[in-house]
Motif scaffolding. Structure first.
Motif, PDB file in Angstrom:
ATOM      1  N   ASP A  61       0.844  -1.193   0.000  1.00 32.68           N
ATOM      2  CA  ASP A  61       0.000   0.000   0.000  1.00 32.68           C
ATOM      3  C   ASP A  61       0.879   1.243   0.000  1.00 32.68           C
ATOM      4  OD1 ASP A  61      -2.046  -1.798   0.246  1.00 32.68           O
ATOM      5  OD2 ASP A  61      -3.002  -0.813   1.959  1.00 32.68           O
ATOM      6  N   ARG A  99      -3.326   3.454  -2.757  1.00 27.81           N
ATOM      7  CA  ARG A  99      -3.466   2.396  -3.756  1.00 27.81           C
ATOM      8  C   ARG A  99      -2.821   1.127  -3.214  1.00 27.81           C
ATOM      9  NH1 ARG A  99      -1.662   3.826  -9.615  1.00 27.81           N
ATOM     10  NH2 ARG A  99      -3.817   4.588  -9.689  1.00 27.81           N
ATOM     11  N   ARG A 156      -8.143   3.228  -3.640  1.00 30.45           N
ATOM     12  CA  ARG A 156      -8.919   3.418  -2.418  1.00 30.45           C
ATOM     13  C   ARG A 156      -9.192   4.898  -2.177  1.00 30.45           C
ATOM     14  NH1 ARG A 156      -8.834  -1.351   0.451  1.00 30.45           N
ATOM     15  NH2 ARG A 156      -7.350  -2.905  -0.317  1.00 30.45           N
ATOM     16  N   ASP A 157     -10.229   5.174  -1.368  1.00 31.95           N
ATOM     17  CA  ASP A 157     -10.495   6.563  -1.004  1.00 31.95           C
ATOM     18  C   ASP A 157      -9.581   6.972   0.146  1.00 31.95           C
ATOM     19  OD1 ASP A 157     -11.568   5.584   1.404  1.00 31.95           O
ATOM     20  OD2 ASP A 157     -13.636   5.683   0.673  1.00 31.95           O
ATOM     21  N   GLY A 171      -9.226   4.695   3.016  1.00 35.96           N
ATOM     22  CA  GLY A 171      -8.720   3.351   2.790  1.00 35.96           C
ATOM     23  C   GLY A 171      -9.736   2.374   2.250  1.00 35.96           C
ATOM     24  N   ASN A 172     -10.956   2.835   1.987  1.00 34.85           N
ATOM     25  CA  ASN A 172     -11.990   1.952   1.448  1.00 34.85           C
ATOM     26  C   ASN A 172     -11.778   1.726  -0.048  1.00 34.85           C
ATOM     27  OD1 ASN A 172     -13.493   1.858   3.964  1.00 34.85           O
ATOM     28  ND2 ASN A 172     -14.115   3.967   3.513  1.00 34.85           N
ATOM     29  N   ALA A 173     -11.901   0.474  -0.483  1.00 32.07           N
ATOM     30  CA  ALA A 173     -11.696   0.144  -1.891  1.00 32.07           C
ATOM     31  C   ALA A 173     -12.785   0.763  -2.756  1.00 32.07           C
ATOM     32  CB  ALA A 173     -11.674  -1.363  -2.071  1.00 32.07           C
ATOM     33  N   ILE A 179     -14.832  -6.367  -4.125  1.00 31.13           N
ATOM     34  CA  ILE A 179     -14.180  -5.236  -4.788  1.00 31.13           C
ATOM     35  C   ILE A 179     -14.360  -5.406  -6.297  1.00 31.13           C
ATOM     36  CG2 ILE A 179     -12.016  -4.018  -5.207  1.00 31.13           C
ATOM     37  CD1 ILE A 179     -11.018  -4.986  -2.523  1.00 31.13           C
TER      38      ILE A 179
END
Length: 257
Positions: A84, A97, A113-114, A117-119, A241
């Motif tokens: 990450d 990312r 990801r935002d 950290g959410n995909a 995802i």
């Protein structure tokens, strides 16, 4: 003026390279003898039961302030890998990312990801065994790889020190000349690396790198490492995802479709 421009570009490119490579020395003794395909050092039986290998790499500025932070996870048994980092898009937006190398190196996955950290979305590509063994694709080092790198006899032992929390640290020193393909034009650059290894684990804690160009030695970059085992295998879970399949990816193949 020309010399200053060359030096600035050189340092910037080397810092970028160190960010991509992940916890790997810029130079290693006897680097010319390394094979084209990556050699993977197998974990010991003890490592096999300790879980997922987690590494947090923090780049440090010369004044000690923190820069780029990169986190990586490696399962030394299944060979699943994830890293990450923060990326900056062409429009200036910045976001996390995740990049994955899964299914024994035959599947590359990239997930955007935002800021929390959410995909959001992702894409994937199947790789041949040959592609997956390219060191430019398999950028991760297992703990066994790192221990092997820093156990080489070419490193000079400069004695023991203790960290603030009482851990015993082995101080190592290595030096070498950059290979021709990354030497700046018209210059001869030597690189010196100072690394501290935690005695009981054999893993790096701190790395400082300096370069000497035309007789002048300058700071290049420094890195701090946090290496530990975790038990959370969900770090490789891509369920739910949305992933788009690609035949080729820009990063690996030079084109994307």
């Amino acid at each position: 003026m020309k010399k200053i421009v060359i030096s600035t570009l050189f340092v910037a490119s080397m810092i970028l390279a160190s960010t991509i490579v992940m916890a790997k020395p810029l130079i290693t003794p006897d680097i010319s003898s390394q094979p084209v395909s990556k050699v993977v050092h197998q974990p010991t039986d003890k490592q096999s039961v300790d879980g997922i290998e987690y590494t947090k790499l923090t780049q440090l500025e010369e004044d000690g302030s923190k820069g780029v932070v990169i986190e990586s996870w490696v399962d030394p048994i299944t060979n699943d890998k994830r890293v990450d980092s923060i990326v900056k898009e062409s429009d200036g937006t910045v976001h996390p990312r995740s990049n994955y190398l899964l299914e024994d190196g035959t599947k590359w996955v990239q997930v955007d990801r935002d800021k929390n950290g959410n995909a959001i979305s992702g894409k994937y590509c199947s790789l041949t065994k040959e592609e997956s063994q390219d060191p430019g694709v398999d950028m991760w080092d297992t703990f066994a790889d790192l221990k092997f790198i820093y156990s080489k006899p070419e490193w000079k032992n400069e004695g023991m020190t203790s960290s603030k929390d009482g851990k015993k640290l082995l101080n190592l020193y290595g030096t070498g000349i950059l290979e021709d393909n990354i030497q700046p034009e018209g210059c001869s650059v030597n690189v010196s690396e100072y690394v501290q290894i935690q005695e009981d684990t054999g893993l790096p804690v701190n790395l400082s790198v300096y370069y000497e160009e035309n007789g002048v030695k300058s700071f290049m970059y420094a890195e701090a490492y946090e290496c530990k085992y975790i038990q959370d295998k969900d770090v490789f879970n891509l369920t739910d995802i949305p992933l788009t399949k690609y035949t080729k990816l820009q990063f690996i193949h030079g084109e994307e479709y």
